[in-house]
Design a protein around this motif. Structure first.
Motif, PDB file in Angstrom:
ATOM      1  N   ALA A 132     -12.373  -0.508   5.885  1.00 36.65           N
ATOM      2  CA  ALA A 132     -13.754  -0.375   6.354  1.00 36.65           C
ATOM      3  C   ALA A 132     -14.011   1.026   6.893  1.00 36.65           C
ATOM      4  CB  ALA A 132     -14.047  -1.418   7.423  1.00 36.65           C
ATOM      5  N   ASN A 133     -13.074   1.564   7.668  1.00 36.83           N
ATOM      6  CA  ASN A 133     -13.234   2.905   8.221  1.00 36.83           C
ATOM      7  C   ASN A 133     -13.265   3.963   7.130  1.00 36.83           C
ATOM      8  OD1 ASN A 133     -13.306   1.987  10.866  1.00 36.83           O
ATOM      9  ND2 ASN A 133     -11.100   2.231  11.176  1.00 36.83           N
ATOM     10  N   ALA A 134     -12.393   3.808   6.142  1.00 40.75           N
ATOM     11  CA  ALA A 134     -12.334   4.793   5.059  1.00 40.75           C
ATOM     12  C   ALA A 134     -13.612   4.787   4.234  1.00 40.75           C
ATOM     13  CB  ALA A 134     -11.134   4.510   4.166  1.00 40.75           C
ATOM     14  N   LEU A 135     -14.099   3.610   3.913  1.00 40.67           N
ATOM     15  CA  LEU A 135     -15.274   3.502   3.056  1.00 40.67           C
ATOM     16  C   LEU A 135     -16.554   3.930   3.771  1.00 40.67           C
ATOM     17  CD1 LEU A 135     -14.433   0.157   1.230  1.00 40.67           C
ATOM     18  CD2 LEU A 135     -14.173   2.495   0.371  1.00 40.67           C
ATOM     19  N   SER A 136     -16.539   3.883   5.094  1.00 40.67           N
ATOM     20  CA  SER A 136     -17.725   4.296   5.842  1.00 40.67           C
ATOM     21  C   SER A 136     -17.678   5.765   6.264  1.00 40.67           C
ATOM     22  CB  SER A 136     -17.887   3.425   7.096  1.00 40.67           C
ATOM     23  OG  SER A 136     -16.818   3.629   7.998  1.00 40.67           O
ATOM     24  N   SER A 137     -16.569   6.432   6.003  1.00 40.44           N
ATOM     25  CA  SER A 137     -16.418   7.825   6.427  1.00 40.44           C
ATOM     26  C   SER A 137     -17.304   8.751   5.589  1.00 40.44           C
ATOM     27  CB  SER A 137     -14.965   8.267   6.288  1.00 40.44           C
ATOM     28  OG  SER A 137     -14.838   9.646   6.565  1.00 40.44           O
ATOM     29  N   ALA A 138     -17.964   9.667   6.277  1.00 41.46           N
ATOM     30  CA  ALA A 138     -18.782  10.672   5.590  1.00 41.46           C
ATOM     31  C   ALA A 138     -17.986  11.938   5.316  1.00 41.46           C
ATOM     32  CB  ALA A 138     -20.007  11.002   6.439  1.00 41.46           C
ATOM     33  N   ARG A 139     -16.718  11.942   5.703  1.00 41.63           N
ATOM     34  CA  ARG A 139     -15.900  13.155   5.584  1.00 41.63           C
ATOM     35  C   ARG A 139     -15.592  13.493   4.134  1.00 41.63           C
ATOM     36  NH1 ARG A 139     -10.884  13.820   9.597  1.00 41.63           N
ATOM     37  NH2 ARG A 139     -12.649  14.143  11.006  1.00 41.63           N
ATOM     38  N   VAL A 140     -15.251  12.478   3.350  1.00 44.23           N
ATOM     39  CA  VAL A 140     -14.910  12.686   1.939  1.00 44.23           C
ATOM     40  C   VAL A 140     -15.495  11.539   1.122  1.00 44.23           C
ATOM     41  CG1 VAL A 140     -12.782  13.992   2.301  1.00 44.23           C
ATOM     42  CG2 VAL A 140     -12.710  11.495   2.267  1.00 44.23           C
ATOM     43  N   GLU A 141     -15.679  11.790  -0.153  1.00 43.62           N
ATOM     44  CA  GLU A 141     -16.069  10.727  -1.090  1.00 43.62           C
ATOM     45  C   GLU A 141     -14.818  10.302  -1.828  1.00 43.62           C
ATOM     46  OE1 GLU A 141     -19.114   9.850  -4.822  1.00 43.62           O
ATOM     47  OE2 GLU A 141     -19.409  11.611  -3.543  1.00 43.62           O
ATOM     48  N   LEU A 142     -14.323   9.125  -1.498  1.00 41.01           N
ATOM     49  CA  LEU A 142     -13.032   8.684  -1.993  1.00 41.01           C
ATOM     50  C   LEU A 142     -13.069   8.286  -3.463  1.00 41.01           C
ATOM     51  CD1 LEU A 142     -11.877   6.411   0.964  1.00 41.01           C
ATOM     52  CD2 LEU A 142     -10.854   8.591   0.314  1.00 41.01           C
ATOM     53  N   ASP A 143     -11.993   8.604  -4.170  1.00 39.33           N
ATOM     54  CA  ASP A 143     -11.714   8.009  -5.465  1.00 39.33           C
ATOM     55  C   ASP A 143     -11.143   6.622  -5.171  1.00 39.33           C
ATOM     56  OD1 ASP A 143     -10.178   7.074  -7.718  1.00 39.33           O
ATOM     57  OD2 ASP A 143     -10.223   9.105  -8.542  1.00 39.33           O
ATOM     58  N   LEU A 144     -11.937   5.587  -5.391  1.00 37.17           N
ATOM     59  CA  LEU A 144     -11.551   4.253  -4.940  1.00 37.17           C
ATOM     60  C   LEU A 144     -10.319   3.719  -5.664  1.00 37.17           C
ATOM     61  CD1 LEU A 144     -15.000   2.516  -4.398  1.00 37.17           C
ATOM     62  CD2 LEU A 144     -13.470   3.570  -2.716  1.00 37.17           C
ATOM     63  N   ASP A 145     -10.120   4.127  -6.902  1.00 37.26           N
ATOM     64  CA  ASP A 145      -8.938   3.663  -7.618  1.00 37.26           C
ATOM     65  C   ASP A 145      -7.681   4.205  -6.953  1.00 37.26           C
ATOM     66  OD1 ASP A 145      -7.606   2.290  -9.753  1.00 37.26           O
ATOM     67  OD2 ASP A 145      -7.213   4.242 -10.649  1.00 37.26           O
ATOM     68  N   LYS A 146      -7.667   5.498  -6.624  1.00 41.27           N
ATOM     69  CA  LYS A 146      -6.516   6.091  -5.935  1.00 41.27           C
ATOM     70  C   LYS A 146      -6.348   5.475  -4.549  1.00 41.27           C
ATOM     71  CE  LYS A 146      -6.722  10.572  -8.269  1.00 41.27           C
ATOM     72  NZ  LYS A 146      -6.969  12.025  -8.084  1.00 41.27           N
ATOM     73  N   PHE A 147      -7.451   5.276  -3.860  1.00 38.49           N
ATOM     74  CA  PHE A 147      -7.408   4.695  -2.515  1.00 38.49           C
ATOM     75  C   PHE A 147      -6.758   3.315  -2.549  1.00 38.49           C
ATOM     76  CE2 PHE A 147      -9.455   1.944   0.702  1.00 38.49           C
ATOM     77  CZ  PHE A 147      -9.021   2.580   1.849  1.00 38.49           C
ATOM     78  N   HIS A 148      -7.172   2.477  -3.468  1.00 39.70           N
ATOM     79  CA  HIS A 148      -6.622   1.121  -3.537  1.00 39.70           C
ATOM     80  C   HIS A 148      -5.167   1.133  -4.001  1.00 39.70           C
ATOM     81  CE1 HIS A 148     -10.248  -0.852  -2.371  1.00 39.70           C
ATOM     82  NE2 HIS A 148     -10.953  -0.359  -3.385  1.00 39.70           N
ATOM     83  N   ARG A 149      -4.798   2.065  -4.890  1.00 45.93           N
ATOM     84  CA  ARG A 149      -3.408   2.120  -5.350  1.00 45.93           C
ATOM     85  C   ARG A 149      -2.460   2.436  -4.201  1.00 45.93           C
ATOM     86  NH1 ARG A 149      -5.146   5.036  -9.742  1.00 45.93           N
ATOM     87  NH2 ARG A 149      -3.886   6.892  -9.309  1.00 45.93           N
ATOM     88  N   ILE A 150      -2.812   3.396  -3.367  1.00 46.33           N
ATOM     89  CA  ILE A 150      -1.889   3.754  -2.286  1.00 46.33           C
ATOM     90  C   ILE A 150      -1.901   2.701  -1.182  1.00 46.33           C
ATOM     91  CG2 ILE A 150      -3.532   5.206  -0.967  1.00 46.33           C
ATOM     92  CD1 ILE A 150      -1.083   7.089  -0.467  1.00 46.33           C
ATOM     93  N   MET A 151      -3.057   2.120  -0.893  1.00 42.60           N
ATOM     94  CA  MET A 151      -3.138   1.120   0.167  1.00 42.60           C
ATOM     95  C   MET A 151      -2.450  -0.187  -0.232  1.00 42.60           C
ATOM     96  SD  MET A 151      -4.625   2.528   2.759  1.00 42.60           S
ATOM     97  CE  MET A 151      -5.177   1.169   3.796  1.00 42.60           C
ATOM     98  N   GLU A 152      -2.398  -0.463  -1.514  1.00 41.37           N
ATOM     99  CA  GLU A 152      -1.811  -1.721  -1.996  1.00 41.37           C
ATOM    100  C   GLU A 152      -0.401  -1.545  -2.554  1.00 41.37           C
ATOM    101  OE1 GLU A 152      -4.696  -3.123  -4.802  1.00 41.37           O
ATOM    102  OE2 GLU A 152      -6.291  -3.245  -3.275  1.00 41.37           O
ATOM    103  N   GLY A 153       0.126  -0.319  -2.529  1.00 41.72           N
ATOM    104  CA  GLY A 153       1.475  -0.089  -3.023  1.00 41.72           C
ATOM    105  C   GLY A 153       1.607  -0.208  -4.522  1.00 41.72           C
ATOM    106  N   ARG A 154       0.638   0.342  -5.244  1.00 39.83           N
ATOM    107  CA  ARG A 154       0.658   0.269  -6.706  1.00 39.83           C
ATOM    108  C   ARG A 154       0.727   1.660  -7.334  1.00 39.83           C
ATOM    109  NH1 ARG A 154      -3.679  -0.953  -8.786  1.00 39.83           N
ATOM    110  NH2 ARG A 154      -5.145  -1.123  -7.037  1.00 39.83           N
TER     111      ARG A 154
END
Length: 282
Positions: A132-154
């Motif tokens: 929730a914090n990452a997706l609401s951050s205005a600091r960067v526009e995340l690549d969601l695929d990369k974000f989910h891969r690292i957070m889920e260990g994939r």
């Protein structure tokens, strides 16, 4: 130096006088972290303590024989205690290293003189908060695929782990500096198998809240106010559940008050340890 602990070679450094109280520090970020961070953060305490820092099993320069479980990592801490010859010692751990510090304290309560925790959590509830914090951050526009891969260990390999790490690193500090982020990306040692194991095998069932009442040593719980991945609420839970604990919030820090407010961090830790050890001498 390299030391064989539980049939696995660990990269270890020992700082400080031989006759001083022993402080063993566990780094965070399995597969990404190394002894470099705890050496920088706790190395200055080697004027008073015998500080032991190491690359955990599967991280940095250490061997990575399985299983890479919390139980095994805690057993490696116990092996280091025996190796260094300490009947009792102080345990410290930051972020994921805090998970292991608490796991050790639950299993071996009589071995600890005190414990220092930094930006950590007693269960996996921090993962939903972090998303929730990452997706609401205005600091960067995340690549969601990369974000989910690292957070889920994939992550797919070390190169992919590096790319995913670079994606989320801007979220960590209180003040975002792209140059500092790039330096961290370059300085990191990548072990994707260890990272993936931690987040696919360990984290889904991680919850030690009902066992924290067994921790008997004085405990300092520290956290940065702006920590996105293990928010203040996680540290507040820990300090509520560990009987002899207190919480210190660093107002101008993200996930790394030991770096972002280093002078205050050093002072708070030194004062806490001095007080904790004074009780053991009475």
């Amino acid at each position: 130096m390299f030391v064989d602990i539980n049939d696995n070679r660990l990269h270890v450094e020992v700082l400080g006088p031989d006759d001083a109280p022993v402080l063993i520090v566990h780094h965070g970020a399995p597969g990404l972290g190394t002894l470099a961070e705890p050496k920088g953060s706790f190395g200055p305490l080697s004027d008073t303590y015998k500080v032991v820092v190491f690359d955990a099993r599967g991280s940095g320069q250490s061997e990575g024989k399985g299983p890479l479980t919390h139980e095994q990592w805690a057993a490696d801490v116990e092996g280091l205690r025996v190796w260094v010859g300490a009947e009792r010692f102080i345990m410290a751990g930051g972020s994921y290293g805090g998970f292991i510090a608490m796991e050790y304290a639950i299993r071996h309560p009589d071995r600890l003189l005190g414990m220092v925790l930094r930006d950590t959590s007693a269960d996996n509830a921090n993962e939903a908060m972090a998303r929730a914090n990452a997706l609401s951050s205005a600091r960067v526009e995340l690549d969601l695929d990369k974000f989910h891969r690292i957070m889920e260990g994939r992550t797919r390999d070390n190169a992919d782990l590096r790319e995913c790490w670079a994606e989320i690193l801007p979220l960590y500090d209180h003040v975002y500096d792209p140059t500092v982020v790039q330096q961290k990306v370059e300085a990191t040692t990548y072990r994707y198998e260890t990272h993936n194991w931690a987040f696919t095998q360990n984290m889904p069932s991680y919850d030690i809240k009902d066992r924290l009442g067994a921790v008997t040593c004085p405990t300092l719980v520290t956290v940065g106010r702006g920590d996105w991945i293990t928010p203040v609420a996680c540290s507040d839970t820990i300090s509520t559940l560990i009987p002899r604990s207190r919480l210190e919030v660093f107002e101008e820090s993200g996930h790394s008050p030991q770096i972002e407010e280093s002078k205050k961090f050093q002072r708070v830790v030194r004062e806490f340890l001095s007080e904790a050890l004074s009780h053991t001498r009475r």
